[in-house]
Write a protein that holds these residues in place. Structure first.
Motif, PDB file in Angstrom:
ATOM      1  N   MET A 190       0.898  -1.215   0.005  1.00  0.00           N
ATOM      2  CA  MET A 190       0.041  -0.083  -0.174  1.00  0.00           C
ATOM      3  C   MET A 190       0.952   1.228  -0.168  1.00  0.00           C
ATOM      4  SD  MET A 190      -3.163   0.662   2.367  1.00  0.00           S
ATOM      5  CE  MET A 190      -3.542   2.360   3.077  1.00  0.00           C
ATOM      6  N   THR A 191       0.639   2.192  -0.799  1.00  0.00           N
ATOM      7  CA  THR A 191       1.327   3.262  -0.948  1.00  0.00           C
ATOM      8  C   THR A 191       1.145   4.578   0.324  1.00  0.00           C
ATOM      9  OG1 THR A 191      -0.365   4.494  -2.384  1.00  0.00           O
ATOM     10  CG2 THR A 191       1.482   3.362  -3.595  1.00  0.00           C
ATOM     11  N   GLU A 192       1.963   5.391   0.411  1.00  0.00           N
ATOM     12  CA  GLU A 192       1.733   6.355   1.456  1.00  0.00           C
ATOM     13  C   GLU A 192       0.636   7.249   1.044  1.00  0.00           C
ATOM     14  OE1 GLU A 192       4.242   9.828   3.931  1.00  0.00           O
ATOM     15  OE2 GLU A 192       5.335   7.661   3.434  1.00  0.00           O
ATOM     16  N   ARG A 193      -0.133   7.648   1.955  1.00  0.00           N
ATOM     17  CA  ARG A 193      -1.233   8.602   1.716  1.00  0.00           C
ATOM     18  C   ARG A 193      -0.673   9.839   1.642  1.00  0.00           C
ATOM     19  NH1 ARG A 193      -6.394   7.434   1.687  1.00  0.00           N
ATOM     20  NH2 ARG A 193      -6.019   5.652   3.152  1.00  0.00           N
ATOM     21  N   PHE A 194      -0.892  10.751   0.521  1.00  0.00           N
ATOM     22  CA  PHE A 194      -0.597  12.289   0.429  1.00  0.00           C
ATOM     23  C   PHE A 194      -1.493  13.131   1.017  1.00  0.00           C
ATOM     24  CE2 PHE A 194      -0.088  16.233  -2.133  1.00  0.00           C
ATOM     25  CZ  PHE A 194       1.325  16.471  -1.371  1.00  0.00           C
ATOM     26  N   PHE A 195      -1.542  13.841   1.965  1.00  0.00           N
ATOM     27  CA  PHE A 195      -2.610  14.715   2.529  1.00  0.00           C
ATOM     28  C   PHE A 195      -2.284  16.043   1.907  1.00  0.00           C
ATOM     29  CE2 PHE A 195      -4.972  12.090   5.070  1.00  0.00           C
ATOM     30  CZ  PHE A 195      -4.318  11.253   5.601  1.00  0.00           C
ATOM     31  N   LEU A 196      -3.101  16.938   1.600  1.00  0.00           N
ATOM     32  CA  LEU A 196      -3.139  18.305   1.186  1.00  0.00           C
ATOM     33  C   LEU A 196      -3.251  19.040   2.471  1.00  0.00           C
ATOM     34  CD1 LEU A 196      -4.961  18.707  -2.138  1.00  0.00           C
ATOM     35  CD2 LEU A 196      -2.393  18.460  -1.870  1.00  0.00           C
ATOM     36  N   TYR A 197      -4.191  18.488   3.346  1.00  0.00           N
ATOM     37  CA  TYR A 197      -4.160  18.982   4.791  1.00  0.00           C
ATOM     38  C   TYR A 197      -5.074  18.062   5.547  1.00  0.00           C
ATOM     39  CZ  TYR A 197      -8.638  20.820   2.848  1.00  0.00           C
ATOM     40  OH  TYR A 197     -10.083  20.983   2.342  1.00  0.00           O
ATOM     41  N   ASN A 198      -4.846  17.827   6.789  1.00  0.00           N
ATOM     42  CA  ASN A 198      -5.255  17.416   7.654  1.00  0.00           C
ATOM     43  C   ASN A 198      -5.377  17.677   8.955  1.00  0.00           C
ATOM     44  OD1 ASN A 198      -6.500  14.964   8.975  1.00  0.00           O
ATOM     45  ND2 ASN A 198      -4.689  13.852   8.925  1.00  0.00           N
ATOM     46  N   ASP A 199      -6.505  18.595   9.349  1.00  0.00           N
ATOM     47  CA  ASP A 199      -6.559  19.109  10.642  1.00  0.00           C
ATOM     48  C   ASP A 199      -7.700  19.008  11.088  1.00  0.00           C
ATOM     49  OD1 ASP A 199      -7.469  21.038   8.888  1.00  0.00           O
ATOM     50  OD2 ASP A 199      -6.359  22.623   9.353  1.00  0.00           O
ATOM     51  N   TYR A 200      -7.761  19.519  12.407  1.00  0.00           N
ATOM     52  CA  TYR A 200      -9.113  19.555  13.265  1.00  0.00           C
ATOM     53  C   TYR A 200      -9.490  21.056  13.498  1.00  0.00           C
ATOM     54  CZ  TYR A 200      -8.956  14.565  13.936  1.00  0.00           C
ATOM     55  OH  TYR A 200      -8.543  13.233  13.674  1.00  0.00           O
ATOM     56  N   GLN A 201     -10.761  21.423  13.555  1.00  0.00           N
ATOM     57  CA  GLN A 201     -11.211  22.625  13.823  1.00  0.00           C
ATOM     58  C   GLN A 201     -12.178  22.771  14.646  1.00  0.00           C
ATOM     59  OE1 GLN A 201     -11.255  25.781  11.627  1.00  0.00           O
ATOM     60  NE2 GLN A 201      -9.134  25.513  11.324  1.00  0.00           N
ATOM     61  N   ASP A 202     -12.325  23.486  15.667  1.00  0.00           N
ATOM     62  CA  ASP A 202     -13.471  23.736  16.556  1.00  0.00           C
ATOM     63  C   ASP A 202     -14.712  24.558  15.590  1.00  0.00           C
ATOM     64  OD1 ASP A 202     -12.607  22.287  18.911  1.00  0.00           O
ATOM     65  OD2 ASP A 202     -11.623  24.254  19.505  1.00  0.00           O
ATOM     66  N   THR A 203     -15.606  23.993  15.648  1.00  0.00           N
ATOM     67  CA  THR A 203     -16.747  24.717  14.821  1.00  0.00           C
ATOM     68  C   THR A 203     -18.065  24.956  15.831  1.00  0.00           C
ATOM     69  OG1 THR A 203     -17.878  22.798  14.048  1.00  0.00           O
ATOM     70  CG2 THR A 203     -16.029  23.418  12.796  1.00  0.00           C
TER      71      THR A 203
END
Length: 88
Positions: free
Chosen positions: A1-14
Motif C-alpha cells: 500500500m502506498t503512503e497517503r499524500f494529504f493536502l491538509y489534515n487538521d481539526y477545527q472547533d466549529t
C-alpha cells in the motif's frame, strides 16, 4: 500500500446552528457551520437535498447563485436568501 499524500489534515472547533423553517414555497432544514477555515464565510448544508455551499454576503448578492447551488426555484431561493442575510 502506498503512503497517503494529504493536502491538509487538521481539526477545527466549529459552531453549528441547526434551523428549520417553513416559507411560503417550501420547508428548509439547514445546518449552518461557523469555522475559521472559510475566511468569514459559513458552510450552509441543506439537509433535505444533501447540498451544501460555502456562503458569504457576496454570494448572496450573486444573481442565480442559490438557485443553482441548491437547485431552487426563484421564489424558494428568495426565501432562503432573505433568511441567510439575517445570519451571515
Amino acid at each position: 500500500m502506498t503512503e497517503r499524500f494529504f493536502l491538509y489534515n487538521d481539526y477545527q472547533d466549529t459552531k453549528t446552528r441547526f434551523v428549520s423553517f417553513m416559507g411560503n414555497q417550501s420547508r428548509m432544514d439547514l445546518a449552518i457551520v461557523v469555522t475559521d477555515r472559510f475566511y468569514g464565510k459559513k458552510l450552509v448544508l441543506d439537509m433535505q437535498s444533501s447540498r451544501f455551499a460555502i456562503i458569504g454576503h457576496d454570494d448572496l448578492e450573486e444573481e442565480g447563485y442559490l438557485e443553482h447551488v441548491f437547485r431552487l426555484s426563484d421564489e424558494e431561493a428568495e426565501e432562503l436568501r432573505s433568511f441567510l442575510y439575517e445570519v451571515i
